[in-house]
Design a protein around this motif. Structure first.
Motif, PDB file in Angstrom:
ATOM      1  N   ALA A 238      -0.071 -23.856  13.003  1.00  0.00           N
ATOM      2  CA  ALA A 238      -0.970 -22.731  13.285  1.00  0.00           C
ATOM      3  C   ALA A 238      -0.171 -21.484  13.681  1.00  0.00           C
ATOM      4  N   GLU A 239       0.879 -21.688  14.478  1.00  0.00           N
ATOM      5  CA  GLU A 239       1.726 -20.557  14.870  1.00  0.00           C
ATOM      6  C   GLU A 239       2.450 -19.974  13.666  1.00  0.00           C
ATOM      7  N   ARG A 240       2.866 -20.867  12.744  1.00  0.00           N
ATOM      8  CA  ARG A 240       3.540 -20.373  11.540  1.00  0.00           C
ATOM      9  C   ARG A 240       2.592 -19.521  10.706  1.00  0.00           C
ATOM     10  N   LEU A 241       1.353 -20.008  10.558  1.00  0.00           N
ATOM     11  CA  LEU A 241       0.367 -19.247   9.797  1.00  0.00           C
ATOM     12  C   LEU A 241       0.052 -17.912  10.468  1.00  0.00           C
ATOM     13  N   ALA A 242      -0.028 -17.931  11.801  1.00  0.00           N
ATOM     14  CA  ALA A 242      -0.294 -16.685  12.533  1.00  0.00           C
ATOM     15  C   ALA A 242       0.843 -15.695  12.351  1.00  0.00           C
ATOM     16  N   GLU A 243       2.085 -16.197  12.388  1.00  0.00           N
ATOM     17  CA  GLU A 243       3.245 -15.325  12.182  1.00  0.00           C
ATOM     18  C   GLU A 243       3.252 -14.771  10.765  1.00  0.00           C
ATOM     19  N   GLN A 244       2.914 -15.609   9.804  1.00  0.00           N
ATOM     20  CA  GLN A 244       2.845 -15.148   8.426  1.00  0.00           C
ATOM     21  C   GLN A 244       1.784 -14.051   8.276  1.00  0.00           C
ATOM     22  N   ALA A 245       0.627 -14.258   8.921  1.00  0.00           N
ATOM     23  CA  ALA A 245      -0.431 -13.245   8.866  1.00  0.00           C
ATOM     24  C   ALA A 245       0.027 -11.945   9.511  1.00  0.00           C
ATOM     25  N   ARG A 246       0.780 -12.070  10.614  1.00  0.00           N
ATOM     26  CA  ARG A 246       1.266 -10.850  11.290  1.00  0.00           C
ATOM     27  C   ARG A 246       2.216 -10.070  10.388  1.00  0.00           C
ATOM     28  N   LEU A 247       3.126 -10.793   9.726  1.00  0.00           N
ATOM     29  CA  LEU A 247       4.082 -10.128   8.831  1.00  0.00           C
ATOM     30  C   LEU A 247       3.367  -9.469   7.660  1.00  0.00           C
ATOM     31  N   GLU A 248       2.363 -10.152   7.112  1.00  0.00           N
ATOM     32  CA  GLU A 248       1.603  -9.567   6.011  1.00  0.00           C
ATOM     33  C   GLU A 248       0.858  -8.318   6.472  1.00  0.00           C
ATOM     34  N   ARG A 249       0.302  -8.378   7.677  1.00  0.00           N
ATOM     35  CA  ARG A 249      -0.404  -7.199   8.197  1.00  0.00           C
ATOM     36  C   ARG A 249       0.544  -6.035   8.392  1.00  0.00           C
ATOM     37  N   GLU A 250       1.727  -6.309   8.945  1.00  0.00           N
ATOM     38  CA  GLU A 250       2.702  -5.244   9.135  1.00  0.00           C
ATOM     39  C   GLU A 250       3.138  -4.632   7.809  1.00  0.00           C
ATOM     40  N   GLN A 251       3.273  -5.496   6.766  1.00  0.00           N
ATOM     41  CA  GLN A 251       3.631  -4.990   5.446  1.00  0.00           C
ATOM     42  C   GLN A 251       2.539  -4.073   4.913  1.00  0.00           C
ATOM     43  N   GLU A 253       0.422  -2.371   6.684  1.00  0.00           N
ATOM     44  CA  GLU A 253       0.425  -1.143   7.486  1.00  0.00           C
ATOM     45  C   GLU A 253       1.531  -0.206   7.039  1.00  0.00           C
ATOM     46  N   ARG A 254       2.705  -0.766   6.710  1.00  0.00           N
ATOM     47  CA  ARG A 254       3.799   0.083   6.221  1.00  0.00           C
ATOM     48  C   ARG A 254       3.425   0.748   4.903  1.00  0.00           C
ATOM     49  N   GLU A 255       2.829  -0.032   4.014  1.00  0.00           N
ATOM     50  CA  GLU A 255       2.426   0.534   2.721  1.00  0.00           C
ATOM     51  C   GLU A 255       1.371   1.613   2.901  1.00  0.00           C
ATOM     52  N   GLU A 256       0.416   1.351   3.795  1.00  0.00           N
ATOM     53  CA  GLU A 256      -0.620   2.352   4.057  1.00  0.00           C
ATOM     54  C   GLU A 256      -0.028   3.605   4.682  1.00  0.00           C
ATOM     55  N   ALA A 257       0.964   3.422   5.559  1.00  0.00           N
ATOM     56  CA  ALA A 257       1.612   4.584   6.186  1.00  0.00           C
ATOM     57  C   ALA A 257       2.357   5.410   5.149  1.00  0.00           C
ATOM     58  N   GLU A 258       3.011   4.730   4.213  1.00  0.00           N
ATOM     59  CA  GLU A 258       3.726   5.455   3.158  1.00  0.00           C
ATOM     60  C   GLU A 258       2.764   6.238   2.281  1.00  0.00           C
ATOM     61  N   ARG A 259       1.647   5.602   1.935  1.00  0.00           N
ATOM     62  CA  ARG A 259       0.646   6.313   1.125  1.00  0.00           C
ATOM     63  C   ARG A 259       0.073   7.494   1.890  1.00  0.00           C
ATOM     64  N   ALA A 260      -0.189   7.291   3.185  1.00  0.00           N
ATOM     65  CA  ALA A 260      -0.734   8.388   3.998  1.00  0.00           C
ATOM     66  C   ALA A 260       0.258   9.536   4.092  1.00  0.00           C
ATOM     67  N   ALA A 261       1.541   9.204   4.249  1.00  0.00           N
ATOM     68  CA  ALA A 261       2.565  10.256   4.330  1.00  0.00           C
ATOM     69  C   ALA A 261       2.646  11.038   3.027  1.00  0.00           C
ATOM     70  N   GLN A 262       2.569  10.324   1.897  1.00  0.00           N
ATOM     71  CA  GLN A 262       2.623  10.991   0.607  1.00  0.00           C
ATOM     72  C   GLN A 262       1.408  11.896   0.420  1.00  0.00           C
ATOM     73  N   GLU A 263       0.239  11.377   0.772  1.00  0.00           N
ATOM     74  CA  GLU A 263      -0.967  12.197   0.655  1.00  0.00           C
ATOM     75  C   GLU A 263      -0.902  13.417   1.570  1.00  0.00           C
ATOM     76  N   ALA A 264      -0.332  13.229   2.779  1.00  0.00           N
ATOM     77  CA  ALA A 264      -0.214  14.355   3.713  1.00  0.00           C
ATOM     78  C   ALA A 264       0.709  15.428   3.152  1.00  0.00           C
ATOM     79  N   ALA A 265       1.802  14.993   2.519  1.00  0.00           N
ATOM     80  CA  ALA A 265       2.733  15.966   1.931  1.00  0.00           C
ATOM     81  C   ALA A 265       2.065  16.750   0.810  1.00  0.00           C
ATOM     82  N   GLU A 266       1.314  16.038  -0.035  1.00  0.00           N
ATOM     83  CA  GLU A 266       0.612  16.726  -1.130  1.00  0.00           C
ATOM     84  C   GLU A 266      -0.427  17.696  -0.590  1.00  0.00           C
ATOM     85  N   GLU A 267      -1.105  17.265   0.464  1.00  0.00           N
ATOM     86  CA  GLU A 267      -2.120  18.134   1.063  1.00  0.00           C
ATOM     87  C   GLU A 267      -1.490  19.376   1.672  1.00  0.00           C
ATOM     88  N   ALA A 268      -0.329  19.195   2.321  1.00  0.00           N
ATOM     89  CA  ALA A 268       0.352  20.343   2.936  1.00  0.00           C
ATOM     90  C   ALA A 268       0.769  21.366   1.881  1.00  0.00           C
TER      91      ALA A 268
END
Length: 408
Positions: A238-251, A253-268
Motif C-alpha cells: 500500500a505504501e508503494r502504491l501511495a508513493e507511486q501515486a505521489r510521484l505521478e501526481r508530482e509529474q 503538476e510539473r507538466e501543468e506548471a510548464e504548460r501554464a508558464a508557456q501560456e503565461a509567456a504567450e499571454e504576456a
C-alpha cells in the motif's frame, strides 16, 4: 457462524473471502511464499525440513483463510453499523415526535379539566339556588357524553348563552383530547417498533464482531506470526502504491506548471500590444480549489486531531468514531453538514474521478458502500478502519474502491 472452523475450500470460495484474499492479500501471500522458499533453498531436503516447510505452508494458508473471513465479517459488521446508525436516527426522530404528541395530549387534558371546572361552577350555583336534587349541570358532568345528555333529556335552549358556550367548549375539548391521546398512542407504538429495530441491528453488529474475535482467537502462535507477516507485506504494498501515486501526481503538476508558464509567456507577448487590457488579462484564473480548499483544510485538520482515537461502531465523537461518524464530524467542523451514514453521504456533492481527487474528498469502499475515508492527498486518507483499530492514516488502495465524492 458457530465457533467451529469451516472447511477451508468453503471459506475461500465465498465472494467476501475472495475479495479479501485477492489483490493485495494475494501479493502478500506470494511474497511470503517467496521468502519462505528462499529460506529453505540452501537446506537439504530432509524429512524434518520437509515437515517444517509443510507446517509453515499450512500456517500461512490458515492465516490467509482466517484473514479473509475476518475481513468479510468486519465488512458485514460495517454494513450492520450503517443500518444501526440509520435506525438510531429514525428512533431519535420518532422519540421527538412522540414527546411532542404526549405534550399536546397533556395540554388537551388540561383544557378538558378547565372546561369541566367551568361547568362545575354552574352545578354549584344551581345547588345553592335550592332547586334540590341533582342539578342538570351536575348530571351533565356525570354523563359520559355531553351531547347525548341534552339530546335525550333536555333542550339546549333551556340553558343560558353562557352555559351553552360552556357545554360546547367542554364537548369540543373532550373530543380534541381523545384525538390527541389516540395520536400519541400511535406514535408511542411506532417508537417501540423503531427501538426494536435498533436493538436488532445492535445485536447483528455485536454478533459479527464476536464471530471475528472468535476466529482470531483460534489462531495458533505460528499462524498469528504468519498473519502479522501478511499484514506487514500488505502495508508495504500500500505504501508503494501511495508513493507511486505521489510521484505521478508530482509529474502531472510539473507538466501543468510548464504548460501554464508557456501560456503565461504567450499571454504576456500579446499584452504588450494591448496595454489598456493588461489588467484584465493578467488577472489569474479562478482557483478551482477556492473556498473548497479552505473547507477541506479545516476538515482534514479536525480529522488529524482525532488520530489515535479508537474505532467504536455507531460512535460520532468526541472520544471515538466509526467511519461515517468521523467524516460527518470532520466536514461539520468545516461548516458543511453532511448525512450520517455512508449510503447517504455517497449521494451528496459531486462524484469525481480518481484523477480529479482533491484533499477533503470522500472515498467510499466496497460494492455495498459500507466504509468511507477522508482523502488527504498522495493516495492517502484518514479513516476509522474497524473494531480494535484506531483513527489513522492509510492508503486508499487497501480496500476495493466504490467511488469518490466532493461533498461541498
Amino acid at each position: 457462524m458457530g465457533s467451529h472452523r469451516k472447511p477451508r475450500t468453503g471459506i475461500l470460495e465465498s465472494p467476501a473471502a475472495r475479495r479479501g484474499a485477492v489483490g493485495v492479500g494475494a501479493v502478500a501471500l506470494a511474497s511470503a511464499s517467496l521468502l519462505t522458499s528462499t529460506a529453505y533453498a540452501d537446506d537439504e531436503d530432509t524429512p524434518a525440513i520437509e515437515e517444517q516447510r509443510q507446517r509453515a505452508d499450512e500456517a500461512r494458508e490458515r492465516a490467509l483463510e482466517v484473514r479473509a473471513e475476518v475481513d468479510a465479517l468486519y465488512q458485514e459488521a460495517g454494513v450492520a453499523t450503517q443500518r444501526y446508525n440509520e435506525a438510531e436516527e429514525a428512533t431519535d426522530e420518532q422519540q421527538a415526535v412522540a414527546d411532542d404528541l404526549m405534550d399536546e395530549a397533556a395540554a388537551a387534558s388540561d383544557r378538558v379539566n378547565e372546561a369541566r371546572r367551568t361547568l362545575g361552577t354552574f352545578a354549584a350555583a344551581q345547588y345553592r339556588s335550592g332547586s334540590g336534587g341533582l342539578s342538570e349541570t351536575a348530571a351533565l358532568m356525570l354523563a359520559p357524553d355531553a351531547r347525548s345528555f341534552f339530546d335525550t333529556n333536555h333542550a339546549l335552549d333551556r340553558l343560558t348563552d353562557v352555559q351553552q358556550r360552556a357545554v360546547a367548549d367542554y364537548t369540543e375539548r373532550q373530543e380534541e383530547a381523545a384525538a390527541q391521546r389516540a395520536e400519541a398512542t400511535e406514535a408511542l407504538a411506532e417508537l417501540e417498533e423503531r427501538e426494536a429495530e435498533l436493538a436488532g441491528e445492535k445485536a447483528t453488529v455485536q454478533e459479527k464482531l464476536a464471530e471475528a474475535r472468535a476466529l482470531m482467537d483460534q489462531l495458533t502462535a505460528e499462524e498469528q506470526v504468519e498473519l502479522e507477516e501478511l499484514e506487514r507485506l500488505e502495508r508495504e504494498e500500500a505504501e508503494r502504491l501511495a508513493e507511486q501515486a505521489r510521484l505521478e501526481r508530482e509529474q502531472r503538476e510539473r507538466e501543468e506548471a510548464e504548460r501554464a508558464a508557456q501560456e503565461a509567456a504567450e499571454e504576456a507577448a500579446r499584452q504588450e500590444q494591448e496595454e489598456q487590457e493588461q489588467a484584465e488579462q493578467e488577472t489569474p484564473p479562478a482557483d478551482s480549489g477556492g473556498s473548497y480548499a479552505t473547507q477541506a483544510e479545516a476538515a482534514i485538520a479536525f480529522a488529524e486531531q482525532q488520530l489515535g482515537k479508537p474505532y467504536v461502531w455507531g460512535a460520532t465523537g468526541p472520544n471515538s468514531y466509526d467511519c461515517s461518524g468521523l467524516t460527518q464530524a470532520a466536514w461539520r467542523a468545516a461548516g458543511v453538514e453532511i448525512p450520517r451514514v455512508t449510503w447517504d453521504q455517497v449521494n451528496i456533492g459531486t462524484t469525481v474521478s480518481r484523477d480529479e481527487l482533491l484533499p477533503g474528498d470522500l472515498v467510499f469502499f466496497y460494492d455495498d458502500i459500507s466504509h468511507v475515508g477522508l482523502y488527504t492527498g498522495d493516495g492517502m486518507m484518514i479513516h476509522a478502519p474497524k473494531p480494535g483499530d484506531i483513527v489513522k492514516y492509510e492508503s486508499i488502495d487497501v480496500m476495493p474502491i466504490y467511488s469518490y465524492v466532493r461533498p461541498a
